[in-house]
Design a protein around this motif. Structure first.
Motif, PDB file in Angstrom:
ATOM      1  N   LYS A   7       0.845  -1.191   0.000  1.00 46.17           N
ATOM      2  CA  LYS A   7       0.000   0.000   0.000  1.00 46.17           C
ATOM      3  C   LYS A   7       0.877   1.235   0.000  1.00 46.17           C
ATOM      4  N   TYR A  13       4.627   3.984   2.815  1.00 46.12           N
ATOM      5  CA  TYR A  13       4.395   2.692   2.199  1.00 46.12           C
ATOM      6  C   TYR A  13       4.257   1.613   3.266  1.00 46.12           C
ATOM      7  N   ASP A  14       3.197   0.806   3.151  1.00 50.90           N
ATOM      8  CA  ASP A  14       3.057  -0.377   3.999  1.00 50.90           C
ATOM      9  C   ASP A  14       3.859  -1.502   3.362  1.00 50.90           C
ATOM     10  N   ILE A  21       3.595  -6.067   8.994  1.00 53.97           N
ATOM     11  CA  ILE A  21       3.640  -4.846   8.190  1.00 53.97           C
ATOM     12  C   ILE A  21       4.343  -3.721   8.944  1.00 53.97           C
ATOM     13  N   TYR A  22       5.229  -3.019   8.229  1.00 55.49           N
ATOM     14  CA  TYR A  22       5.881  -1.806   8.730  1.00 55.49           C
ATOM     15  C   TYR A  22       5.499  -0.639   7.816  1.00 55.49           C
ATOM     16  N   VAL A  23       5.248   0.511   8.433  1.00 54.79           N
ATOM     17  CA  VAL A  23       4.991   1.729   7.664  1.00 54.79           C
ATOM     18  C   VAL A  23       6.339   2.395   7.408  1.00 54.79           C
ATOM     19  N   ARG A  53       6.514   0.123  14.742  1.00 54.32           N
ATOM     20  CA  ARG A  53       6.526  -0.614  13.477  1.00 54.32           C
ATOM     21  C   ARG A  53       6.725   0.341  12.305  1.00 54.32           C
ATOM     22  N   GLU A  54       7.775   1.120  12.399  1.00 52.97           N
ATOM     23  CA  GLU A  54       8.148   2.063  11.357  1.00 52.97           C
ATOM     24  C   GLU A  54       9.499   1.677  10.780  1.00 52.97           C
ATOM     25  N   GLN A 203      -3.445  -0.230  -3.564  1.00 49.93           N
ATOM     26  CA  GLN A 203      -3.070  -1.187  -2.529  1.00 49.93           C
ATOM     27  C   GLN A 203      -3.206  -2.605  -3.055  1.00 49.93           C
TER      28      GLN A 203
END
Length: 290
Positions: A7, A13-14, A21-23, A53-54, A203
């Motif tokens: 996404k 971006y995911d 999942i990390y942003v 979670r970055e 996405q």
């Protein structure tokens, strides 16, 4: 850590990794190199804030293909969705999409949605036309659930980019094919006879265990493929068997006599509408080449 972009919104971006999942944001070097991460990209990333979670995208791994419109990488197939009615299908637009995918070597599946609006006679006519197309064709009805199992079987492996004009029922079909993401659906504008755009970002949505639907913002126009006009006919795969029957080498299949492709159209072996769209696109190609 390696992951896949599933996404992208406003520069974030995911990235799906083995740990979830990390942003992520992309390093500035990509802007310097005039590169932009796309959904579908496999990337190398580093974790910057584990608790939140970055992360940060360090590298875009080699792509097997890349599309600009819709913007996506590593596509296995394209599903182009048009409605049989409400709005009526623009077959010239359909052929522009198909030839662009043909140029990139991406297999296509055509889906005619809202099949419940057809009478028995209209359905027979649509089916006869579909038989002449060199692509798999499915008839579906998101409203009644018709054809969705057959469609799901196609989408359960690899990345499928889904595209088509607004208002044809893309979001409704995607909602039937999976249960993890609820897509917003829109109505047809009575004034202009077209749908209102409902998809605002791109996405990847999981389908089954090994499939992804790439829902992308709807298109209303599409340029002709970037090829020399003499090569355009090669993007219509049903032309190839009849091209050797042309009397002249380098035949453009327009005004030339003894043209194998025109004769195939007259015999009904090539859909007349496809040929007419080829003629229109050829004239546009010649103007653009100049």
């Amino acid at each position: 850590m390696e992951g896949r972009i599933v996404k992208g919104v406003a520069g974030f971006y995911d990235v799906l990794t083995r740990d979830g999942i990390y942003v992520c944001h992309a390093k500035g070097i990509f802007r310097k190199d005039h590169r932009k991460p796309l959904i579908g990209d496999l990337v190398q990333m580093e974790i910057t804030h584990a608790q939140d979670r970055e992360g940060s995208i360090l590298e875009i791994l080699p792509r097997k293909n890349e599309l600009i419109r819709p913007a996506i990488a590593n596509v296995d197939r394209a599903l182009v969705i048009f409605a049989v009615k409400s709005p009526n299908p623009n077959l010239n637009l359909l052929d522009r999409f198909l030839t662009n995918m043909q140029l990139h070597g991406i297999p296509c599946v055509i889906c005619f949605n809202k099949a419940d609006l057809l009478s028995k006679e209209e359905r027979v006519q649509f089916a006869e036309t579909a038989e002449k197309l060199p692509y798999p064709v499915l008839f579906t009805s998101a409203k009644k659930g018709e054809g969705t199992e057959e469609l799901r079987a196609i989408l359960e492996h690899g990345i499928t980019t889904v595209a088509g004009p607004s208002g044809v029922g893309k979001s409704s079909l995607i909602n039937l094919l999976q249960s993890r993401v609820e897509m917003e659906t829109g109505d047809i504008s009575a004034k202009i006879g077209r749908g209102r755009h409902t998809t605002r970002h791109a996405q990847l949505i999981p389908v089954g265990e090994d499939g992804w639907i790439a829902d992308t913002p709807g298109f209303t126009s599409l340029e002709i493929p970037q090829v020399r006009y003499e090569e355009l006919w090669k993007l219509f795969p049903e032309f190839a068997p009849f091209e050797p029957e042309c009397r002249f080498s380098g035949c453009l299949h327009m005004a030339e006599p003894d043209c194998g492709i025109k004769q195939a159209v007259e015999r009904g072996e090539i859909a007349a509408m496809r040929y007419e769209n080829y003629r229109q696109m050829l004239l546009e190609c010649k103007d653009k080449n100049r």
